[in-house]
Motif scaffolding. Structure first.
Motif, PDB file in Angstrom:
ATOM      1  N   ILE A  93       0.829  -1.213   0.000  1.00 49.57           N
ATOM      2  CA  ILE A  93       0.000   0.000   0.000  1.00 49.57           C
ATOM      3  C   ILE A  93       0.863   1.262   0.000  1.00 49.57           C
ATOM      4  CG2 ILE A  93      -1.616   1.341   1.447  1.00 49.57           C
ATOM      5  CD1 ILE A  93      -2.755  -1.464   2.331  1.00 49.57           C
ATOM      6  N   THR A  94       1.987   1.212   0.710  1.00 50.59           N
ATOM      7  CA  THR A  94       2.825   2.417   0.830  1.00 50.59           C
ATOM      8  C   THR A  94       3.910   2.507  -0.244  1.00 50.59           C
ATOM      9  OG1 THR A  94       4.247   1.259   2.400  1.00 50.59           O
ATOM     10  CG2 THR A  94       2.507   2.639   3.319  1.00 50.59           C
ATOM     11  N   ASP A  95       4.043   1.462  -1.061  1.00 48.21           N
ATOM     12  CA  ASP A  95       5.110   1.438  -2.064  1.00 48.21           C
ATOM     13  C   ASP A  95       4.802   2.431  -3.189  1.00 48.21           C
ATOM     14  OD1 ASP A  95       7.021   0.915  -3.930  1.00 48.21           O
ATOM     15  OD2 ASP A  95       6.852  -1.266  -3.810  1.00 48.21           O
ATOM     16  N   LYS A  96       5.566   3.520  -3.220  1.00 45.83           N
ATOM     17  CA  LYS A  96       5.331   4.556  -4.240  1.00 45.83           C
ATOM     18  C   LYS A  96       5.713   4.061  -5.629  1.00 45.83           C
ATOM     19  CE  LYS A  96       4.187   7.861  -1.253  1.00 45.83           C
ATOM     20  NZ  LYS A  96       2.871   8.452  -1.170  1.00 45.83           N
ATOM     21  N   LEU A 156      -5.255   2.576   6.689  1.00 44.44           N
ATOM     22  CA  LEU A 156      -4.610   2.084   5.456  1.00 44.44           C
ATOM     23  C   LEU A 156      -4.734   3.120   4.328  1.00 44.44           C
ATOM     24  CD1 LEU A 156      -5.797  -1.641   5.627  1.00 44.44           C
ATOM     25  CD2 LEU A 156      -3.517  -0.771   6.148  1.00 44.44           C
ATOM     26  N   ASN A 157      -5.880   3.791   4.272  1.00 45.02           N
ATOM     27  CA  ASN A 157      -6.050   4.836   3.248  1.00 45.02           C
ATOM     28  C   ASN A 157      -5.117   6.016   3.495  1.00 45.02           C
ATOM     29  OD1 ASN A 157      -7.974   3.486   1.751  1.00 45.02           O
ATOM     30  ND2 ASN A 157      -9.691   4.324   2.910  1.00 45.02           N
ATOM     31  N   LYS A 158      -4.892   6.331   4.776  1.00 44.22           N
ATOM     32  CA  LYS A 158      -3.993   7.451   5.117  1.00 44.22           C
ATOM     33  C   LYS A 158      -2.555   7.139   4.694  1.00 44.22           C
ATOM     34  CE  LYS A 158      -6.079  10.059   8.888  1.00 44.22           C
ATOM     35  NZ  LYS A 158      -5.912  11.366   8.227  1.00 44.22           N
ATOM     36  N   ILE A 159      -2.106   5.936   4.989  1.00 46.50           N
ATOM     37  CA  ILE A 159      -0.704   5.624   4.667  1.00 46.50           C
ATOM     38  C   ILE A 159      -0.504   5.446   3.158  1.00 46.50           C
ATOM     39  CG2 ILE A 159      -0.132   4.649   6.918  1.00 46.50           C
ATOM     40  CD1 ILE A 159      -0.385   1.861   5.679  1.00 46.50           C
ATOM     41  N   ARG A 160      -1.590   5.190   2.443  1.00 42.82           N
ATOM     42  CA  ARG A 160      -1.497   5.060   0.976  1.00 42.82           C
ATOM     43  C   ARG A 160      -1.147   6.400   0.324  1.00 42.82           C
ATOM     44  NH1 ARG A 160      -5.781   5.264  -2.625  1.00 42.82           N
ATOM     45  NH2 ARG A 160      -7.241   5.023  -0.918  1.00 42.82           N
ATOM     46  N   VAL A 161      -1.623   7.481   0.942  1.00 45.85           N
ATOM     47  CA  VAL A 161      -1.428   8.795   0.309  1.00 45.85           C
ATOM     48  C   VAL A 161      -0.513   9.708   1.138  1.00 45.85           C
ATOM     49  CG1 VAL A 161      -3.595   8.722  -0.964  1.00 45.85           C
ATOM     50  CG2 VAL A 161      -3.583   9.611   1.362  1.00 45.85           C
ATOM     51  N   LEU A 162       0.399   9.103   1.855  1.00 47.26           N
ATOM     52  CA  LEU A 162       1.331   9.906   2.655  1.00 47.26           C
ATOM     53  C   LEU A 162       2.138  10.846   1.765  1.00 47.26           C
ATOM     54  CD1 LEU A 162       2.768   7.302   5.193  1.00 47.26           C
ATOM     55  CD2 LEU A 162       1.377   9.289   5.738  1.00 47.26           C
ATOM     56  N   ALA A 163       2.408  12.036   2.290  1.00 46.54           N
ATOM     57  CA  ALA A 163       3.069  13.058   1.469  1.00 46.54           C
ATOM     58  C   ALA A 163       4.581  12.880   1.418  1.00 46.54           C
ATOM     59  CB  ALA A 163       2.712  14.437   2.000  1.00 46.54           C
ATOM     60  N   PHE A 164       5.011  11.694   1.081  1.00 51.04           N
ATOM     61  CA  PHE A 164       6.433  11.448   0.868  1.00 51.04           C
ATOM     62  C   PHE A 164       6.601  10.943  -0.557  1.00 51.04           C
ATOM     63  CE2 PHE A 164       5.851  10.683   5.454  1.00 51.04           C
ATOM     64  CZ  PHE A 164       6.809  11.543   5.976  1.00 51.04           C
TER      65      PHE A 164
END
Lengths: 198, 258
Positions: A58-61, A106-114
């Motif tokens: 989910i967090t993999d950009k 999970l939705n929050k970490i998906r769109v983290l501003a990094f």
């Protein structure tokens, strides 16, 4: 003589039908044995690790396919007892701990501003054996460490290491798979709490 | 070159005007302008002894070759020759063509057999290749330990030329298809593209899949969820324990071991 034969055939079919009925229903055991608990303990560890893998996806950009990330979110949520389970989030820069419902988290970490996020999980292990609760369910706690690294334009801008605990519940569940009804013990994840953040 | 046009040139080595390599010639009109009333050449360089003379026929400049025209004609001839050769090949060399096609097919089959043998599960090689730390931990029944979570591999860029794209679509059996969906040597997009193909082997997307680990029941999934799980988790060590099929030959129940 003929009547006796008919009665015998009837009794045979009655017993046979009862037997089939019993096989279909397969009532789950009221208590779990030590061997069962051992298997469920392994399964719970596996589910915790699957959760960490879904979080990594989910967090993999690098993964641009949002459909995959949403599917990972759905699968991760299904590891939990319910959508109401809470994940606590901490920050190395503040003392406050905030709780989010699992899907919201999970939705929050998906769109983290990094521009890049690396989450590593390690030391996944039990800190308490399963114990039977008054509601008939079994409860245990797994602990793990989460290392979070957030990058912007290739530079590490935020990093923390958090020890988190996950409640694990073994519960009797009934699930329909197509036309098949399955009643069984199942191990599910519960609330995730923050133990310590560095 | 027309006879009415005459060209002149200076044959004196010291005449800078006439030594101009780009245009060393003097036209008839220019020459007439140089003539005085007596019909004598007034040297444009002011030389007393002007060397301007009418060109001899052999000294006339040759017209430049028309390369473009030659190229077009040559190309046209080549196309005609190729067309003729193609027609001859189609009608007289059909047996050779069949032979070549047959050879290609044989090579393809051999490659397929080798590939399938490499993909077979439970071989010593495939077991050795299982480096998934999660699976190893569970298999050893461990209770601890650190677990670096590898990010799903995306080796090949989407939309790029991709030799293995055709390979992954040759998933022949159900087991082979499941293993390829979870095989991270292929890109995520490639493996995702395989989902409909594998799903088409099932009666519907809600068929139940029973998953065991080390032969202990782990979890039940509907097949659509299960395929997404192995896709995202990158689980490739899957063996089919049992499968039942309906009259149409579609799987309506599946048990696997991971």
């Amino acid at each position: 003589m003929r009547k006796i034969a008919i009665v015998k055939v009837m009794i045979f079919f009655l017993i046979a039908s009862l037997s089939v009925n019993a096989q279909e229903k397969q009532p789950v055991e009221k208590l779990l044995g030590a061997e069962d608990l051992k298997i469920f303990a392994t399964n719970a560890l596996q589910k915790t690790k699957e959760l960490t893998k879904y979080i990594s996806t989910i967090t993999d950009k690098g993964i641009k396919d949002n459909e995959i990330k949403l599917e990972a979110t759905d699968l991760a949520v299904e590891l939990f007892v319910s959508e109401d389970n809470v994940v606590e989030v901490s920050n190395a820069n503040r003392s406050e701990v905030i709780g989010y419902k699992i899907r919201e988290y999970l939705n929050k970490i998906r769109v983290l501003a990094f521009t890049k996020v690396e989450i590593t999980f390690y030391d996944v292990q039990y800190i308490s054996e399963f114990k039977k609760g008054p509601d008939g369910k079994y409860y245990g706690v797994i602990t793990f460490f989460q290392k979070f690294e957030g990058y912007k334009e290739g530079k590490l801008v935020y990093k923390d290491v958090t020890q988190k605990n996950i409640e694990v519940v073994i519960d009797k569940v009934t699930t329909m798979y197509g036309s098949k009804k399955v009643e069984r013990w199942n191990v599910l994840l519960g609330n995730i709490t923050v133990k310590e953040t560095k | 070159m027309s006879d009415s046009i005459k060209l002149y040139k200076c044959y004196k080595g010291t005449c800078s005007k006439c030594l101009n390599e780009e245009d060393p010639y003097i036209t008839e009109d220019e020459y007439k302008e140089l003539l005085d009333a007596d019909g004598k050449v007034q040297c444009p360089e002011g030389h007393l002894d002007c060397g301007i003379q009418e060109l001899k026929p052999e000294d006339y400049p040759k017209p430049p070759k028309d390369n473009k025209k030659l190229f077009i004609i040559g190309g046209g001839i080549l196309i005609v020759v190729l067309l003729i050769a193609g027609v001859v090949f189609m009608f007289s060399g059909k047996s050779k063509y069949d032979k070549a096609a047959s050879s290609m097919k044989s090579v393809g089959n051999a490659v397929e057999v080798i590939k399938d043998s490499l993909d077979k599960p439970n071989t010593p090689d495939s077991k050795a290749a299982d480096n998934n730390p999660i699976r190893q931990e569970v298999a050893s029944g461990n209770k601890d330990q650190s677990m670096p979570i590898a990010k799903p591999k995306v080796e090949e860029k989407e939309g790029g030329i991709d030799k293995s794209a055709s390979d992954i679509l040759t998933a022949s059996s159900l087991e082979n298809g499941l293993q390829k969906i979870g095989d991270t040597k292929y890109s995520l997009s490639q493996r995702k593209a395989l989902l409909p193909k594998v799903l088409s082997k099932f009666e519907n997307s809600t068929v139940m899949v029973t998953v065991s680990m080390n032969n202990n029941k782990f979890e039940y999934f509907t097949v659509d969820k299960y395929l997404n799980r192995i896709l995202i988790q990158g689980i490739k060590n899957i063996s089919v324990k049992n499968e039942t099929k309906n009259n149409a030959g579609l799987v309506n129940e599946l048990s696997v071991n991971e």
